[in-house]
Structures are given as structure tokens and as C-alpha cells.
Design a protein around this motif. Sequence first.
Motif, mmCIF file in Angstrom:
data_model
loop_
_atom_site.group_PDB
_atom_site.id
_atom_site.type_symbol
_atom_site.label_atom_id
_atom_site.label_comp_id
_atom_site.label_asym_id
_atom_site.label_seq_id
_atom_site.Cartn_x
_atom_site.Cartn_y
_atom_site.Cartn_z
ATOM 1 N N LEU A 1 -13.150 25.982 25.907
ATOM 2 C CA LEU A 1 -13.236 27.563 25.299
ATOM 3 C C LEU A 1 -14.816 28.116 25.347
ATOM 4 N N GLY A 2 -14.572 29.206 25.678
ATOM 5 C CA GLY A 2 -15.937 30.242 25.606
ATOM 6 C C GLY A 2 -17.114 29.805 26.313
ATOM 7 N N ASP A 3 -17.030 29.118 27.747
ATOM 8 C CA ASP A 3 -18.121 28.528 28.262
ATOM 9 C C ASP A 3 -19.016 29.523 28.829
ATOM 10 N N PHE A 4 -18.759 30.917 28.655
ATOM 11 C CA PHE A 4 -19.564 31.937 29.112
ATOM 12 C C PHE A 4 -19.993 32.697 27.929
ATOM 13 N N LEU A 5 -19.921 32.083 26.554
ATOM 14 C CA LEU A 5 -20.711 32.751 25.371
ATOM 15 C C LEU A 5 -21.972 32.120 25.251
ATOM 16 N N TYR A 6 -22.803 32.956 24.664
ATOM 17 C CA TYR A 6 -24.221 32.413 24.186
ATOM 18 C C TYR A 6 -23.947 31.625 22.777
ATOM 19 N N PRO A 7 -25.074 30.917 22.539
ATOM 20 C CA PRO A 7 -25.121 29.934 21.503
ATOM 21 C C PRO A 7 -24.683 30.501 19.982
ATOM 22 N N GLU A 8 -24.941 31.635 19.851
ATOM 23 C CA GLU A 8 -24.733 32.292 18.587
ATOM 24 C C GLU A 8 -23.385 32.666 18.537
ATOM 25 N N ALA A 9 -22.878 32.899 19.473
ATOM 26 C CA ALA A 9 -21.320 33.453 19.516
ATOM 27 C C ALA A 9 -20.408 32.183 19.730
ATOM 28 N N ARG B 1 -4.974 33.178 20.275
ATOM 29 C CA ARG B 1 -4.051 33.681 19.276
ATOM 30 C C ARG B 1 -3.486 32.416 18.674
ATOM 31 N N LEU B 2 -3.678 32.605 17.298
ATOM 32 C CA LEU B 2 -3.195 31.442 16.615
ATOM 33 C C LEU B 2 -2.226 31.946 15.344
ATOM 34 N N SER B 3 -0.985 31.240 15.317
ATOM 35 C CA SER B 3 -0.005 31.787 14.308
ATOM 36 C C SER B 3 0.376 30.168 13.805
ATOM 37 N N ARG B 4 1.247 30.287 12.746
ATOM 38 C CA ARG B 4 1.587 28.974 12.150
ATOM 39 C C ARG B 4 2.226 27.994 13.291
ATOM 40 N N LEU B 5 3.042 28.635 14.269
ATOM 41 C CA LEU B 5 3.750 27.836 15.025
ATOM 42 C C LEU B 5 3.157 27.637 16.358
ATOM 43 N N ASP B 6 2.036 28.486 16.896
ATOM 44 C CA ASP B 6 1.528 28.132 18.127
ATOM 45 C C ASP B 6 0.204 28.615 18.242
ATOM 46 N N LEU B 7 -0.745 27.838 18.913
ATOM 47 C CA LEU B 7 -1.891 28.369 19.437
ATOM 48 C C LEU B 7 -2.017 28.362 20.858
ATOM 49 N N THR B 8 -2.092 29.788 21.261
ATOM 50 C CA THR B 8 -2.241 30.291 22.727
ATOM 51 C C THR B 8 -3.607 30.333 23.171
ATOM 52 N N ILE B 9 -3.961 30.032 24.191
ATOM 53 C CA ILE B 9 -5.144 30.291 24.876
ATOM 54 C C ILE B 9 -4.916 30.920 26.346
ATOM 55 N N ARG B 10 -5.258 32.064 26.550
ATOM 56 C CA ARG B 10 -4.990 32.863 27.811
ATOM 57 C C ARG B 10 -6.493 33.046 28.436
ATOM 58 N N LYS B 11 -6.552 32.442 29.844
ATOM 59 C CA LYS B 11 -7.741 32.703 30.450
ATOM 60 C C LYS B 11 -7.389 33.545 31.654
ATOM 61 N N ILE B 12 -8.062 34.525 31.713
ATOM 62 C CA ILE B 12 -8.151 35.733 32.733
ATOM 63 C C ILE B 12 -9.158 35.570 33.657
ATOM 64 N N ALA B 13 -9.139 35.000 34.869
ATOM 65 C CA ALA B 13 -10.329 34.872 35.709
ATOM 66 C C ALA B 13 -10.783 36.507 36.382
ATOM 67 N N PRO B 14 -11.891 36.357 36.857
ATOM 68 C CA PRO B 14 -12.247 37.710 37.392
ATOM 69 C C PRO B 14 -11.391 38.523 38.289
ATOM 70 N N ASN B 15 -10.528 37.605 39.051
ATOM 71 C CA ASN B 15 -9.795 37.749 39.860
ATOM 72 C C ASN B 15 -8.415 38.472 39.606
ATOM 73 N N GLY B 16 -8.232 38.341 38.142
ATOM 74 C CA GLY B 16 -6.833 38.735 37.452
ATOM 75 C C GLY B 16 -5.984 37.434 37.301
ATOM 76 N N LEU B 17 -6.280 36.280 37.772
ATOM 77 C CA LEU B 17 -5.475 35.114 37.748
ATOM 78 C C LEU B 17 -5.535 34.707 36.444
ATOM 79 N N VAL B 18 -4.348 34.737 35.908
ATOM 80 C CA VAL B 18 -3.957 34.141 34.395
ATOM 81 C C VAL B 18 -3.603 32.794 34.227
ATOM 82 N N ARG B 19 -4.286 32.121 33.425
ATOM 83 C CA ARG B 19 -3.848 30.549 33.017
ATOM 84 C C ARG B 19 -3.695 30.685 31.434
ATOM 85 N N GLU B 20 -2.556 29.950 31.061
ATOM 86 C CA GLU B 20 -2.190 30.155 29.516
ATOM 87 C C GLU B 20 -2.056 28.585 29.175
ATOM 88 N N ALA B 21 -2.474 28.290 27.978
ATOM 89 C CA ALA B 21 -2.115 26.774 27.491
ATOM 90 C C ALA B 21 -1.720 27.126 26.032
#
Length: 170
Positions: free
Chosen positions: A143-151, A90-110
Motif C-alpha cells: 500500500l502507498g508505495d508512492f506516498l511521502y513519509p507523513e502521508a 474501501r473497508l466495510s464490516r465484511l470486506d477490505l478492497t484495495i484497487r490499484k490503478i496503474a498509469p496505463n489504466g490497468l486495474v488490479r483488485e485485492a
Amino acid sequence: MSDGNGTMGLNEHLSERPVYETELVPHRSLGRKGFRILFAITGILSLVHVIFFLTVGAWPIMLFFGLDFVLLYGAFWLNYRAARAREQIRLSRLDLTIRKIAPNGLVREARYNPFWTKLKIARHPEIGITSMRVAGQGRETPLGDFLYPEAREQLASDLTRALATVKQRI
């Protein structure tokens, strides 16, 4: 900041609206219905072979067919579990937030200040983008380590454009 009666001013509210927002999910080509069909066919074939080898007296082979079926099921279970991973950007004028949700539900936010943020892209001449990282304020988030090349190409293009838009609106 409020306007005196406890509400946000119009400018502050507009600056918090997202310029870019997306959720990244791993691609899986086999859906639930396909999974059921695959395992029904595999189970029937395994059962037929187990019965055949049991009737001819080769009962130890029966164990290998059972083990193969269990290992195949385990591999698919792990694959579908890994597919529960998510990345929300999520990118706004004031903030870029990256939330990573692991398969076990653990959430990490940067969180990053978009004006000091850079998208670092590693490319291979034949494959395309091999990795992406958001860098800023002395740290990096992949970001997007699991994405295929076109994505990955599409994400890089969209996010680069969105960051440029935010930086132009100073």
C-alpha cells in the motif's frame, strides 16, 4: 440475503457501508500552470542560446540545447504519467478492497476479510514508515508505495484504527 421482496435487509445494508474509504494519489508539487511557465522559460533560454551559438558558428552546440530540452520534457512527461496511478481502499464490516490503478489504466483488485487482515508496517528509525502491506489469507498487497513519509504515517494510523473498529463490532 433478501427480505422476501427482492431487497436487502437493513442489517445487511448497514454492514456493507464503508467504515473507511480513501483514494491515494501521488503528490506532485508542480501543477499545470507551473509546468507551462517552466517550459516557456526553458524554451526561450534554449532558443536564445541556440541562436547565439549558431551565429558564432558553433552549430553542433545547438544540437545539445535541443537534446537537453527534449530530454527535460520527456522526464516531466514520464513523471506526470506516473502521477496517474491511484490506490482506492474501501473497508466495510465484511470486506477490505484495495484497487490499484496503474498509469496505463490497468486495474488490479485485492479483497480481504477484515477479521483476518493485518497491516504490516516496516519502519526505519530516521525515515519513519518505509513500506506498508495488507496481509491475510496467505497473501499480501503493498500500500502507498508512492506516498511521502507523513502521508504513510497518516494512512497507517487511519487504517489501523478502522480495522480495529471493524474487529470490535463482531
